[in-house]
Design a protein around this motif. Structure first.
Motif, PDB file in Angstrom:
ATOM      1  N   PHE A 102       0.832  -1.206   0.000  1.00 19.55           N
ATOM      2  CA  PHE A 102       0.000   0.000   0.000  1.00 19.55           C
ATOM      3  C   PHE A 102       0.866   1.255   0.000  1.00 19.55           C
ATOM      4  O   PHE A 102       2.003   1.248   0.464  1.00 19.55           O
ATOM      5  CB  PHE A 102      -0.886   0.025   1.245  1.00 19.55           C
ATOM      6  N   ASN A 104       0.136   3.852   1.815  1.00 19.29           N
ATOM      7  CA  ASN A 104       0.180   4.340   3.186  1.00 19.29           C
ATOM      8  C   ASN A 104       0.736   3.269   4.121  1.00 19.29           C
ATOM      9  O   ASN A 104       0.001   2.551   4.775  1.00 19.29           O
ATOM     10  CB  ASN A 104      -1.233   4.763   3.598  1.00 19.29           C
ATOM     11  N   ARG A 106       2.133   3.562   6.897  1.00 14.56           N
ATOM     12  CA  ARG A 106       1.871   3.795   8.312  1.00 14.56           C
ATOM     13  C   ARG A 106       0.584   3.091   8.739  1.00 14.56           C
ATOM     14  O   ARG A 106       0.478   2.595   9.848  1.00 14.56           O
ATOM     15  CB  ARG A 106       1.749   5.301   8.555  1.00 14.56           C
ATOM     16  N   GLU A 107      -0.378   3.077   7.827  1.00 12.73           N
ATOM     17  CA  GLU A 107      -1.647   2.439   8.175  1.00 12.73           C
ATOM     18  C   GLU A 107      -1.714   0.991   7.712  1.00 12.73           C
ATOM     19  O   GLU A 107      -2.636   0.276   8.083  1.00 12.73           O
ATOM     20  CB  GLU A 107      -2.811   3.236   7.572  1.00 12.73           C
ATOM     21  N   ALA A 108      -0.756   0.580   6.891  1.00 12.06           N
ATOM     22  CA  ALA A 108      -0.824  -0.786   6.377  1.00 12.06           C
ATOM     23  C   ALA A 108      -0.101  -1.761   7.312  1.00 12.06           C
ATOM     24  O   ALA A 108      -0.460  -2.927   7.391  1.00 12.06           O
ATOM     25  CB  ALA A 108      -0.232  -0.860   4.980  1.00 12.06           C
ATOM     26  N   LEU A 109       0.928  -1.267   8.018  1.00  9.19           N
ATOM     27  CA  LEU A 109       1.638  -2.151   8.952  1.00  9.19           C
ATOM     28  C   LEU A 109       0.872  -2.225  10.262  1.00  9.19           C
ATOM     29  O   LEU A 109       0.022  -1.397  10.555  1.00  9.19           O
ATOM     30  CB  LEU A 109       3.048  -1.605   9.197  1.00  9.19           C
ATOM     31  N   PHE A 110       1.201  -3.244  11.064  1.00  6.17           N
ATOM     32  CA  PHE A 110       0.557  -3.403  12.363  1.00  6.17           C
ATOM     33  C   PHE A 110       1.472  -2.833  13.445  1.00  6.17           C
ATOM     34  O   PHE A 110       2.526  -3.410  13.718  1.00  6.17           O
ATOM     35  CB  PHE A 110       0.275  -4.882  12.642  1.00  6.17           C
ATOM     36  N   PRO A 111       1.071  -1.730  14.066  1.00  6.03           N
ATOM     37  CA  PRO A 111       1.976  -1.072  15.015  1.00  6.03           C
ATOM     38  C   PRO A 111       2.204  -1.878  16.289  1.00  6.03           C
ATOM     39  O   PRO A 111       3.129  -1.598  17.036  1.00  6.03           O
ATOM     40  CB  PRO A 111       1.254   0.247  15.324  1.00  6.03           C
ATOM     41  N   TRP A 112       1.341  -2.868  16.536  1.00  5.34           N
ATOM     42  CA  TRP A 112       1.505  -3.670  17.764  1.00  5.34           C
ATOM     43  C   TRP A 112       2.490  -4.813  17.567  1.00  5.34           C
ATOM     44  O   TRP A 112       2.827  -5.499  18.516  1.00  5.34           O
ATOM     45  CB  TRP A 112       0.161  -4.204  18.242  1.00  5.34           C
ATOM     46  N   TYR A 155       6.499   2.235  14.266  1.00  3.80           N
ATOM     47  CA  TYR A 155       6.518   3.665  14.563  1.00  3.80           C
ATOM     48  C   TYR A 155       7.885   4.154  15.036  1.00  3.80           C
ATOM     49  O   TYR A 155       8.091   5.345  15.208  1.00  3.80           O
ATOM     50  CB  TYR A 155       5.427   4.024  15.588  1.00  3.80           C
ATOM     51  N   ARG A 169       7.041  -7.900   3.793  1.00  5.80           N
ATOM     52  CA  ARG A 169       5.831  -8.628   4.213  1.00  5.80           C
ATOM     53  C   ARG A 169       5.094  -9.188   2.994  1.00  5.80           C
ATOM     54  O   ARG A 169       4.522 -10.273   3.049  1.00  5.80           O
ATOM     55  CB  ARG A 169       4.918  -7.699   5.015  1.00  5.80           C
TER      56      ARG A 169
ATOM     57  N   ARG B 148      -8.455   1.527  11.223  1.00  5.69           N
ATOM     58  CA  ARG B 148      -7.961   2.042   9.952  1.00  5.69           C
ATOM     59  C   ARG B 148      -8.348   1.116   8.813  1.00  5.69           C
ATOM     60  O   ARG B 148      -8.058  -0.081   8.837  1.00  5.69           O
ATOM     61  CB  ARG B 148      -6.432   2.173   9.998  1.00  5.69           C
ATOM     62  N   THR B 150      -7.232   0.899   5.813  1.00  5.35           N
ATOM     63  CA  THR B 150      -6.087   0.303   5.111  1.00  5.35           C
ATOM     64  C   THR B 150      -5.586  -0.938   5.838  1.00  5.35           C
ATOM     65  O   THR B 150      -5.219  -1.925   5.216  1.00  5.35           O
ATOM     66  CB  THR B 150      -4.948   1.330   5.003  1.00  5.35           C
ATOM     67  N   ARG B 151      -5.600  -0.867   7.179  1.00  8.35           N
ATOM     68  CA  ARG B 151      -5.095  -1.992   7.964  1.00  8.35           C
ATOM     69  C   ARG B 151      -6.006  -3.214   7.796  1.00  8.35           C
ATOM     70  O   ARG B 151      -5.534  -4.347   7.689  1.00  8.35           O
ATOM     71  CB  ARG B 151      -5.018  -1.571   9.429  1.00  8.35           C
ATOM     72  N   ALA B 154      -5.341  -4.511   4.375  1.00  8.47           N
ATOM     73  CA  ALA B 154      -4.046  -5.199   4.334  1.00  8.47           C
ATOM     74  C   ALA B 154      -4.200  -6.629   4.849  1.00  8.47           C
ATOM     75  O   ALA B 154      -3.683  -7.570   4.242  1.00  8.47           O
ATOM     76  CB  ALA B 154      -3.013  -4.436   5.154  1.00  8.47           C
ATOM     77  N   MET B 158      -3.978 -10.144   2.570  1.00  8.28           N
ATOM     78  CA  MET B 158      -3.032 -11.213   2.916  1.00  8.28           C
ATOM     79  C   MET B 158      -3.756 -12.531   3.147  1.00  8.28           C
ATOM     80  O   MET B 158      -3.130 -13.533   3.470  1.00  8.28           O
ATOM     81  CB  MET B 158      -2.233 -10.823   4.164  1.00  8.28           C
ATOM     82  N   LEU B 172      -7.161  -5.190  18.317  1.00 11.38           N
ATOM     83  CA  LEU B 172      -5.984  -4.418  18.710  1.00 11.38           C
ATOM     84  C   LEU B 172      -6.118  -2.953  18.318  1.00 11.38           C
ATOM     85  O   LEU B 172      -5.688  -2.072  19.042  1.00 11.38           O
ATOM     86  CB  LEU B 172      -4.738  -5.045  18.074  1.00 11.38           C
ATOM     87  N   GLU B 173      -6.757  -2.721  17.166  1.00 15.63           N
ATOM     88  CA  GLU B 173      -6.987  -1.344  16.747  1.00 15.63           C
ATOM     89  C   GLU B 173      -7.849  -0.594  17.752  1.00 15.63           C
ATOM     90  O   GLU B 173      -7.697   0.611  17.929  1.00 15.63           O
ATOM     91  CB  GLU B 173      -7.707  -1.326  15.384  1.00 15.63           C
ATOM     92  N   HIS B 249       1.459   0.112  23.643  1.00 16.52           N
ATOM     93  CA  HIS B 249       2.611   0.996  23.472  1.00 16.52           C
ATOM     94  C   HIS B 249       2.516   1.856  22.229  1.00 16.52           C
ATOM     95  O   HIS B 249       3.151   2.882  22.118  1.00 16.52           O
ATOM     96  CB  HIS B 249       3.893   0.169  23.442  1.00 16.52           C
ATOM     97  N   TRP B 250       1.684   1.411  21.245  1.00 17.18           N
ATOM     98  CA  TRP B 250       1.610   2.155  19.982  1.00 17.18           C
ATOM     99  C   TRP B 250       0.587   3.286  20.029  1.00 17.18           C
ATOM    100  O   TRP B 250       0.452   4.034  19.082  1.00 17.18           O
ATOM    101  CB  TRP B 250       1.265   1.198  18.846  1.00 17.18           C
ATOM    102  N   LYS B 253       0.746   6.877  18.352  1.00 13.55           N
ATOM    103  CA  LYS B 253       1.977   6.990  17.553  1.00 13.55           C
ATOM    104  C   LYS B 253       1.706   6.687  16.100  1.00 13.55           C
ATOM    105  O   LYS B 253       0.748   6.034  15.775  1.00 13.55           O
ATOM    106  CB  LYS B 253       3.035   6.035  18.087  1.00 13.55           C
TER     107      LYS B 253
END
Lengths: 277, 253
Positions: A102, A104, A106-112, A155, A169, B148, B150-151, B154, B158, B172-173, B249-250, B253
């Motif tokens: 993608f 974006n 920042r929004e496509a990856l999982f921040p957790w 992040y 990925r 999100r 996009t998330r 994504a 997959m 989690l979101e 933690h995210w 951010k």
């Protein structure tokens, strides 16, 4: 991978010469027939036909709103077409492995998840055991020779690094085809140049059929084996020229006369299409 | 460098200021000392009450009731919020009902709950849980709905199933927003519990302690109980903030 059995099927006499094998690999990978799509009253695609060759990097370029992203989103199953058929070596999308990157990140990856686990996530979906996930991810990272601290969370990384993680990925499943939707347009110029180099290296390493949507003509031509130039909607193939410059392409390529000629040609086609409105 | 190292101490300035003004007022006797005891007398009452006195016992009771109410609320509200948030149609059809009861003062429900549960702990805990549930549900559902796009795409591209998307992504979101709900929920639960302890035939708890001290005109003890309630409220909020920072933690951010 799956080209060989196909070639065998079409060849009644058993053994293939290396030449035939090479030719088989150049058979169309993706065949698009009668593709139609409209948004509201706007017809974006009307009975659109296209063959995408195997093992090449194809850039998609065209006027704003002509449906560049819509095209790859339909091929990748993110946007359902109104009509038409898209086959990969005669197979449907759900029968093949593919990757999608993608714009974006920042929004496509999982921040957790840490970068490493982000890359390995598709394997989790495929129910690959944990040990093997780890091994395959490590192998991919080593294979691509990308130096990144994968223990970091997304992040904590720069935009380019995050997009590299996104690309890895997409590659972890060993896709037969890779889609990238304006992957570098959210990055600054310095990072964009670096990322082009990375993507070229990845492509040379893996040889995966790659479809890249770009809004930057230089980037589109620089990276591509072929540039798919689309007209204004309803989109038609305005031209599909080959870019024959050898790889790895470098800064010197940009001033190569042949490269300049093909870029000028693409620009001409593009402007003709823009003016046609 | 020096100015930077002072920064963490800045909040203490306000505390010292408050105690200074308070000391001055009681020392100059600007206010009737019966209505406003000195800081030392209050601190003494707080110390004696907490150190083996009844205040400590009341404090524990209130903590228990608030924790029970919040826990019950979380167990009900988090799964419910996820289910509601996962389908916008379902949420929109229930939004008015949730908003209506969220806007209804939970204290107005006491008489009803008294009939349902009698005058025991159940009533206090269930009214507080009722208030907290609505706050948490609302936040969790919004957290899920605002996941999100996009998330989600994504994960879908997959090859994630709907259930996987729900567990691996939506859940989690929604966590940052869930914690907003939990913090608001626990604050509201504490308010309701303290009010309930004051007026609903209670024998213990901080609310009872404040009320009883006031009735007996034991002002230092009353102020001590008020401070204990303040410490509890602040502490609960801080606890949830720390848990959030550790596990989400995210966030932001």
């Amino acid at each position: 991978m799956s080209a060989a059995p196909h070639a065998l099927r079409s060849q009644s006499a058993g053994v293939l010469s290396p030449y035939q094998e090479a030719a088989a690999k150049k058979r169309p990978h993706v065949t698009i027939r009668g593709l139609s799509k409209h948004f509201g009253t706007t017809v974006i695609y009307d009975k659109f036909d296209l063959d995408l060759p195997r093992g090449e990097l194809i850039s998609v370029f065209g006027p704003n709103g002509c449906g560049k992203s819509t095209l790859i989103n339909m091929i990748a199953g993110l946007t359902p077409p109104d009509a038409g058929q898209i086959l990969f070596d005669g197979m449907r999308l759900d029968e093949i492995k593919f990757g999608y990157v993608f714009q974006n990140y920042r929004e496509a990856l999982f921040p957790w998840l840490r970068a490493f686990d982000n890359i390995a996530y598709p394997l989790k979906l495929m129910r690959v055991p944990v040990n093997e996930r780890r091994a395959r991810t490590e192998r991919l990272v080593a294979h691509l020779g990308i130096k990144l601290d994968l223990k970091l969370y997304p992040y904590q990384m720069s935009g380019g690094q995050q997009q590299l993680v996104s690309i890895m990925r997409a590659l972890i499943v060993e896709p037969e085809i890779l889609f990238l939707d304006e992957p570098f347009s959210a990055l600054d110029y310095e990072m964009t140049l670096f990322m082009r180099e990375q993507l070229q290296r990845i492509f040379m390493e893996t040889g995966t059929t790659t479809v890249l949507v770009s809004h930057d003509l230089e980037e589109a031509v620089f990276l591509a084996d072929r540039v798919l130039l689309l007209s204004r909607h309803p989109a038609l193939v305005a031209d599909f020229p080959q870019v024959s410059a050898s790889r790895p392409r470098t800064d010197a390529t940009l001033s190569d006369p042949e490269f300049i000629r093909i870029k000028a040609h693409c620009l001409e086609v593009f402007q003709r299409e823009v003016r046609r409105a | 460098m020096k100015a930077e190292s002072f920064k963490p101490l800045l909040p203490i300035v306000g505390v010292i200021g408050l105690v200074a003004v308070w000391s001055l007022v009681t020392w100059r006797q600007w206010v009737d000392p019966v209505l406003l005891p000195s800081p030392t007398a209050t601190a003494q009452a707080l110390w004696q009450g907490m150190d083996g006195g009844t205040l400590g016992f009341d404090f524990v009771k209130t903590v228990y009731r608030t924790a029970a109410a919040t826990a019950i609320a979380a167990v009900i509200a988090i799964p419910l919020g996820i289910v509601l948030g996962a389908s916008e149609k379902v949420y929109r059809s229930l939004e008015f009902v949730i908003d209506f009861f969220r806007s209804t003062p939970a204290s107005a429900m006491f008489p009803l709950f008294l009939i349902l549960f009698g005058v025991g702990d159940e009533t206090k805990i269930s009214v507080a849980a009722f208030g907290a549930v609505l706050v948490i549900v609302f936040n969790v559902a919004y957290g899920v709905m605002n996941a999100r796009k996009t998330r989600l795409l994504a994960a879908k591209v997959m090859g994630a199933s709907r259930l996987r998307v729900l567990v691996d992504v939506m859940l989690l979101e929604s966590l940052p927003q869930t914690f907003v709900g939990l913090r608001n929920g626990v604050s509201l639960a504490l308010v309701i519990i303290v009010v309930a302890e004051m007026f609903i035939g209670s024998q213990d708890g901080l609310g009872h302690s404040v009320f009883e001290a006031q009735q007996l005109f034991e002002m230092p003890r009353m102020y001590a109980a008020i401070f204990a309630a303040g410490v509890l409220g602040y502490g609960l909020n801080l606890l949830f903030l720390l848990i959030e920072r550790r596990f989400v933690h995210w966030s932001g951010k």
